[in-house]
Scaffold this motif. Sequence first.
Motif, PDB file in Angstrom:
ATOM      1  N   GLN A 333       0.833  -1.211   0.000  1.00 21.69           N
ATOM      2  CA  GLN A 333       0.000   0.000   0.000  1.00 21.69           C
ATOM      3  C   GLN A 333       0.867   1.259   0.000  1.00 21.69           C
ATOM      4  O   GLN A 333       0.564   2.244  -0.675  1.00 21.69           O
ATOM      5  CB  GLN A 333      -0.927   0.023   1.221  1.00 21.69           C
ATOM      6  CG  GLN A 333      -1.950  -1.091   1.243  1.00 21.69           C
ATOM      7  CD  GLN A 333      -1.474  -2.247   2.088  1.00 21.69           C
ATOM      8  OE1 GLN A 333      -0.274  -2.486   2.202  1.00 21.69           O
ATOM      9  NE2 GLN A 333      -2.409  -2.968   2.691  1.00 21.69           N
ATOM     10  N   ARG A 334       1.962   1.219   0.762  1.00 23.97           N
ATOM     11  CA  ARG A 334       2.884   2.369   0.799  1.00 23.97           C
ATOM     12  C   ARG A 334       3.589   2.514  -0.549  1.00 23.97           C
ATOM     13  O   ARG A 334       3.751   3.628  -1.071  1.00 23.97           O
ATOM     14  CB  ARG A 334       3.895   2.161   1.923  1.00 23.97           C
ATOM     15  CG  ARG A 334       5.038   3.185   1.968  1.00 23.97           C
ATOM     16  CD  ARG A 334       4.595   4.521   2.535  1.00 23.97           C
ATOM     17  NE  ARG A 334       5.678   5.499   2.522  1.00 23.97           N
ATOM     18  CZ  ARG A 334       6.591   5.619   3.481  1.00 23.97           C
ATOM     19  NH1 ARG A 334       6.541   4.818   4.549  1.00 23.97           N
ATOM     20  NH2 ARG A 334       7.525   6.544   3.413  1.00 23.97           N
ATOM     21  N   LEU A 336       2.547   1.773  -3.479  1.00 23.43           N
ATOM     22  CA  LEU A 336       1.640   2.293  -4.504  1.00 23.43           C
ATOM     23  C   LEU A 336       1.445   3.804  -4.393  1.00 23.43           C
ATOM     24  O   LEU A 336       1.012   4.442  -5.358  1.00 23.43           O
ATOM     25  CB  LEU A 336       0.283   1.585  -4.406  1.00 23.43           C
ATOM     26  CG  LEU A 336       0.268   0.111  -4.795  1.00 23.43           C
ATOM     27  CD1 LEU A 336      -1.066  -0.530  -4.425  1.00 23.43           C
ATOM     28  CD2 LEU A 336       0.537  -0.054  -6.281  1.00 23.43           C
ATOM     29  N   ARG A 337       1.765   4.385  -3.247  1.00 21.28           N
ATOM     30  CA  ARG A 337       1.583   5.822  -3.053  1.00 21.28           C
ATOM     31  C   ARG A 337       2.855   6.622  -3.321  1.00 21.28           C
ATOM     32  O   ARG A 337       2.832   7.854  -3.271  1.00 21.28           O
ATOM     33  CB  ARG A 337       1.105   6.107  -1.619  1.00 21.28           C
ATOM     34  CG  ARG A 337      -0.269   5.542  -1.307  1.00 21.28           C
ATOM     35  CD  ARG A 337      -0.817   6.140  -0.012  1.00 21.28           C
ATOM     36  NE  ARG A 337      -0.028   5.759   1.150  1.00 21.28           N
ATOM     37  CZ  ARG A 337      -0.291   4.719   1.925  1.00 21.28           C
ATOM     38  NH1 ARG A 337      -1.324   3.934   1.654  1.00 21.28           N
ATOM     39  NH2 ARG A 337       0.470   4.443   2.969  1.00 21.28           N
ATOM     40  N   GLU A 338       3.968   5.940  -3.587  1.00 20.48           N
ATOM     41  CA  GLU A 338       5.249   6.609  -3.779  1.00 20.48           C
ATOM     42  C   GLU A 338       5.619   6.675  -5.259  1.00 20.48           C
ATOM     43  O   GLU A 338       5.178   5.837  -6.054  1.00 20.48           O
ATOM     44  CB  GLU A 338       6.352   5.872  -3.010  1.00 20.48           C
ATOM     45  CG  GLU A 338       6.132   5.794  -1.503  1.00 20.48           C
ATOM     46  CD  GLU A 338       6.287   7.144  -0.822  1.00 20.48           C
ATOM     47  OE1 GLU A 338       6.968   8.016  -1.388  1.00 20.48           O
ATOM     48  OE2 GLU A 338       5.715   7.322   0.266  1.00 20.48           O
ATOM     49  N   ALA A 347      10.927   3.883   1.983  1.00 23.15           N
ATOM     50  CA  ALA A 347       9.531   3.611   2.334  1.00 23.15           C
ATOM     51  C   ALA A 347       9.421   2.493   3.359  1.00 23.15           C
ATOM     52  O   ALA A 347       8.435   1.758   3.379  1.00 23.15           O
ATOM     53  CB  ALA A 347       8.748   3.260   1.072  1.00 23.15           C
TER      54      ALA A 347
END
Length: 409
Positions: A333-334, A336-338, A347
Amino acid sequence: MTRAYVSRLAGLTVFDPNGDRVGKVRDVVAALRVGTAPPRVLGLVVEVVARRRIFVPVGRVTGLDPTSVMLASGTINLKRFEQRRGETLVLGELFDRTVTILESGRRATVVDAGMESTRTGDWLITKLAVQEPGRLGRRGQLHTLNWDEVAGLALEEDDQGAETLIATYRELNAADLAHALQELPIKRRHEVAEALDDERLADVLGELPEAEQITILGTLEESRAADVLEEMDPDDAADLLAELSNVDRDRLLQLMEPDEAEPVRQLLAYSEDTAGGIMTSEPVILTPDATIAEALARVRDPELTPALASQVYVCRPPSATPTGRYLGLAHIQRLLREPPSSLVSGALDDLDPLRPEAPLAEVTRYFATYNLVAAPVVDPQGRLVGAVSVDDVLDHLLPEDWRERARRG
């Protein structure tokens, strides 16, 4: 490339992830099915040194282009290729076969076959190039047809053998095929197990009760049993070998490729009711200089379970367990946001890892506390030795006969 023609694959150079030459493609292995269902591609026959031909499962292929074939990381089994029951060589056995074009009723000869990848990562033979007989020295008309537009290649449904029975099971997932296998008479069950390819049988064994695993493994020749164990996840192979006598266990480990046997030996050293005893030694591991794009590409591997694909572990080299110093984990999830070009080391979650000797009760509390589906296991030297996934925990929490109960239900 999502479609490839077999005639163009023949002779292509095969490379490993480091860019080193492995050999050349000599054929494609497929499994015919009953009716009009397109055959499933099982793998490639690759010629390595000294004209030795080996089998490479199609799941190991990460790239196809007009000039080469790329393989995923991992050990290549150099055992000489032996065609098994239910397997068809596309170049060697399908080409030049006579078929009937259903629309016209005319006879034609197979001259090529097109294979396509599906959303699940499987490859199917979906297209056939067929040529009608020519007249007066001229070449006959060439057609490119869907697999179901010709007749004469599918398995016959009469006088069903193991090949046909297996063909009817092609679409079943491993758990459902394991249940179906348990419904068969013992003799028939062993015939089907013998006819399954190593990778498929390994998946099915992982879904069977331990007693059934031992029985089926015992019906195979020892060299074949070792090949199947190599295809199993190391933690599943360790669980199965732990149920055998010391003599049988050591003999099978000796027959396995050293690189495949070593992680299994490491897992066997831990008590089965600890984090070390239930973990897998092959999670997704990256070095600190890997990008987030690389991490996302790795977790897209269709062979990963959803739990293991939920996060990546970042460690100093070496990247095989036991690794260099463990630095942390990154949740998908992290990632995919970076930005894809960012380093995965930026991350990381600093969650404390599990120790190999942590008892099952501590592992379950850890998962519940942090709402995890997978967790790192790090030894006293700070090296990542594996990861525990929630399905591993459930396997050890549920009653021993839970698979049998599910089958009856």
